[in-house]
Motif scaffolding. Structure first.
Motif, PDB file in Angstrom:
ATOM      1  N   GLY A   1       0.830  -1.207   0.000  1.00 13.05           N
ATOM      2  CA  GLY A   1       0.000   0.000   0.000  1.00 13.05           C
ATOM      3  C   GLY A   1       0.857   1.246   0.000  1.00 13.05           C
ATOM      4  O   GLY A   1       1.856   1.321  -0.697  1.00 13.05           O
ATOM      5  N   LYS A   2       0.507   2.208   0.823  1.00 17.82           N
ATOM      6  CA  LYS A   2       1.219   3.482   0.883  1.00 17.82           C
ATOM      7  C   LYS A   2       2.578   3.300   1.562  1.00 17.82           C
ATOM      8  O   LYS A   2       2.670   2.641   2.603  1.00 17.82           O
ATOM      9  N   PRO A   3       3.661   3.872   0.991  1.00 19.58           N
ATOM     10  CA  PRO A   3       4.970   3.796   1.658  1.00 19.58           C
ATOM     11  C   PRO A   3       4.905   4.371   3.071  1.00 19.58           C
ATOM     12  O   PRO A   3       4.266   5.398   3.310  1.00 19.58           O
ATOM     13  N   LYS A   4       5.558   3.698   4.008  1.00 23.35           N
ATOM     14  CA  LYS A   4       5.514   4.092   5.422  1.00 23.35           C
ATOM     15  C   LYS A   4       6.826   4.749   5.811  1.00 23.35           C
ATOM     16  O   LYS A   4       7.898   4.221   5.536  1.00 23.35           O
ATOM     17  N   ALA A   5       6.742   5.918   6.437  1.00 19.76           N
ATOM     18  CA  ALA A   5       7.945   6.643   6.858  1.00 19.76           C
ATOM     19  C   ALA A   5       8.512   6.021   8.128  1.00 19.76           C
ATOM     20  O   ALA A   5       7.768   5.735   9.073  1.00 19.76           O
ATOM     21  N   ILE A   6       9.829   5.815   8.136  1.00 20.88           N
ATOM     22  CA  ILE A   6      10.524   5.238   9.283  1.00 20.88           C
ATOM     23  C   ILE A   6      11.542   6.250   9.787  1.00 20.88           C
ATOM     24  O   ILE A   6      12.406   6.699   9.046  1.00 20.88           O
ATOM     25  N   LEU A   7      11.448   6.605  11.068  1.00 20.72           N
ATOM     26  CA  LEU A   7      12.357   7.568  11.679  1.00 20.72           C
ATOM     27  C   LEU A   7      13.566   6.839  12.253  1.00 20.72           C
ATOM     28  O   LEU A   7      13.425   5.979  13.115  1.00 20.72           O
ATOM     29  N   GLY A   8      14.759   7.168  11.752  1.00 23.32           N
ATOM     30  CA  GLY A   8      15.986   6.576  12.271  1.00 23.32           C
ATOM     31  C   GLY A   8      16.639   7.482  13.289  1.00 23.32           C
ATOM     32  O   GLY A   8      16.449   8.697  13.277  1.00 23.32           O
ATOM     33  N   ARG A   9      17.427   6.893  14.184  1.00 21.92           N
ATOM     34  CA  ARG A   9      18.105   7.660  15.229  1.00 21.92           C
ATOM     35  C   ARG A   9      19.621   7.500  15.116  1.00 21.92           C
ATOM     36  O   ARG A   9      20.121   6.523  14.579  1.00 21.92           O
ATOM     37  N   LEU A  10      20.331   8.482  15.635  1.00 19.05           N
ATOM     38  CA  LEU A  10      21.784   8.518  15.487  1.00 19.05           C
ATOM     39  C   LEU A  10      22.462   7.243  15.972  1.00 19.05           C
ATOM     40  O   LEU A  10      23.406   6.750  15.364  1.00 19.05           O
ATOM     41  N   LYS A  11      21.985   6.688  17.089  1.00 19.58           N
ATOM     42  CA  LYS A  11      22.685   5.562  17.700  1.00 19.58           C
ATOM     43  C   LYS A  11      22.700   4.330  16.789  1.00 19.58           C
ATOM     44  O   LYS A  11      23.643   3.545  16.826  1.00 19.58           O
ATOM     45  N   GLY A  12      21.685   4.171  15.954  1.00 17.54           N
ATOM     46  CA  GLY A  12      21.638   3.010  15.077  1.00 17.54           C
ATOM     47  C   GLY A  12      22.739   3.038  14.035  1.00 17.54           C
ATOM     48  O   GLY A  12      23.405   2.034  13.782  1.00 17.54           O
TER      49      GLY A  12
END
Length: 341
Positions: A178-189
């Motif tokens: 379906g619709k692309p889902k936004a994923i929030l990444g963080r610095l530590k990863g």
């Protein structure tokens, strides 16, 4: 493992070895010192555009050095970057920019004509041009040129208050359901992964690491930050289309002396289908695979040619986990498995 921001790790290398090559993109090259200076200037410009800790900057360009400059500048300003690949259809770009709602956009003059399809998703209408090409006016858009921005003479230390949990990126799932889902990444990863791979594969000063992934896929982060946080060189072909041309890609890997190749297993398979023999890839030490299942048949074919001279590393990590979470160093006995861990 002590957490440090990736922009801080990069800046440490830039101060220690400013003349060392950071990015080799065919006819375009840039040193650590030049890249640091450009990113600092961009960070100042983004701060002037209202980018603060946690706000989003869109990066809409195809040039490898410009994309890396945009990412580093955004992180130094405290923001989160959202790569928007010009190769994507306008409809997908509209969905992505509308979801991310960037505070500012970084682009090149050649892409200004497509801004009308993206600008509706912006929380402001400020665009920073990274080049000096012709720029026609866009309705309601404030255009700033990086070359015309004068940064303060005193040293700027934007990342001094960064926290491992700070948001740093927005990537999108494929949208296959379906619709692309936004994923929030963080610095530590990113920090954790970059330092893990650099240590595990002995990536250090001058190590040449391939950059083949689209900037709109999180695999781009390992292509860039594994070498840049260890003093290595990001090596990008003049065009990403080379990934689809295995004969040219084989020559590029050899001529450019690539030591760590990041790719998906289907690219490895396309190389094997060209009838490789042991004389190829004299400088290559590791092939790091992710994004698809690695087939035992491909492992068998690879080891028939190269034995264990060039190591294979199989990674897994969906977009939601930022870069990767599981790894397996492929062994000779894995050739007999029904699946590769």
């Amino acid at each position: 493992m002590k957490q440090e921001s990736i922009q801080h790790l990069f800046s440490q290398i830039a101060r220690q070895a400013p003349s060392s090559l950071a990015v080799d993109a065919g006819r375009k090259r840039i040193s650590y010192g030049e890249l640091e200076e450009r990113a600092e200037k961009l960070a100042y410009a983004l701060r002037a555009c209202g980018v603060t800790k946690g706000s989003v900057t869109g990066i809409f360009t195809s040039d490898s050095i410009d994309i890396i400059t945009g990412i580093l500048g955004t992180l130094k300003a405290g923001g989160a970057f959202c790569p928007l690949d010009p190769g994507f259809p306008d409809k997908r770009l509209e969905i992505m920019s509308g979801s991310a709602s960037p505070q500012a956009l970084i682009t090149s003059s050649q892409f200004l004509g497509r801004l009308s399809n993206l600008i509706t998703g912006f929380s402001s209408k400020k665009v920073i041009l990274l080049d000096d090409g012709p720029a026609r006016p866009c309705d309601g858009v404030e255009i700033l040129r990086l070359s015309a921005i004068k940064a303060p003479e005193e040293e700027t230390n934007f990342f001094s208050d960064s926290d491992p949990d700070d948001p740093c990126s927005i990537y999108f799932t494929s949208g296959s359901t379906g619709k692309p889902k936004a994923i929030l990444g963080r610095l530590k990863g990113i920090d954790h992964f970059a330092r893990w791979e650099a240590e595990a594969l002995s990536v250090g000063a001058g190590t040449r690491v391939s950059q083949l992934a689209s900037p709109s896929f999180d695999g781009f982060l390992k292509d860039v930050f594994v070498p840049l946080c260890a003093g290595g060189v990001v090596c990008a072909p003049e065009t990403r289309k080379m990934v689809l041309e295995p004969e040219r890609l084989i020559d590029w890997i050899d001529v450019e002396g690539i030591e760590v190749l990041h790719c998906v297993p289907s690219v490895l398979r396309s190389l094997l289908n060209q009838g490789l023999d042991a004389k190829y890839f004299s400088g290559l030490k590791w092939v790091v695979l992710a994004g698809e299942a690695l087939l035992p048949a491909d492992v068998r074919r690879w080891m028939e040619v190269f034995g264990e001279r060039i190591g294979l590393v199989n990674l897994y990590g969906p977009t939601e986990t930022t870069v990767t979470k599981l790894y397996h160093f492929v062994q000779a006995e894995d050739r007999e498995r029904t699946s590769i861990p």
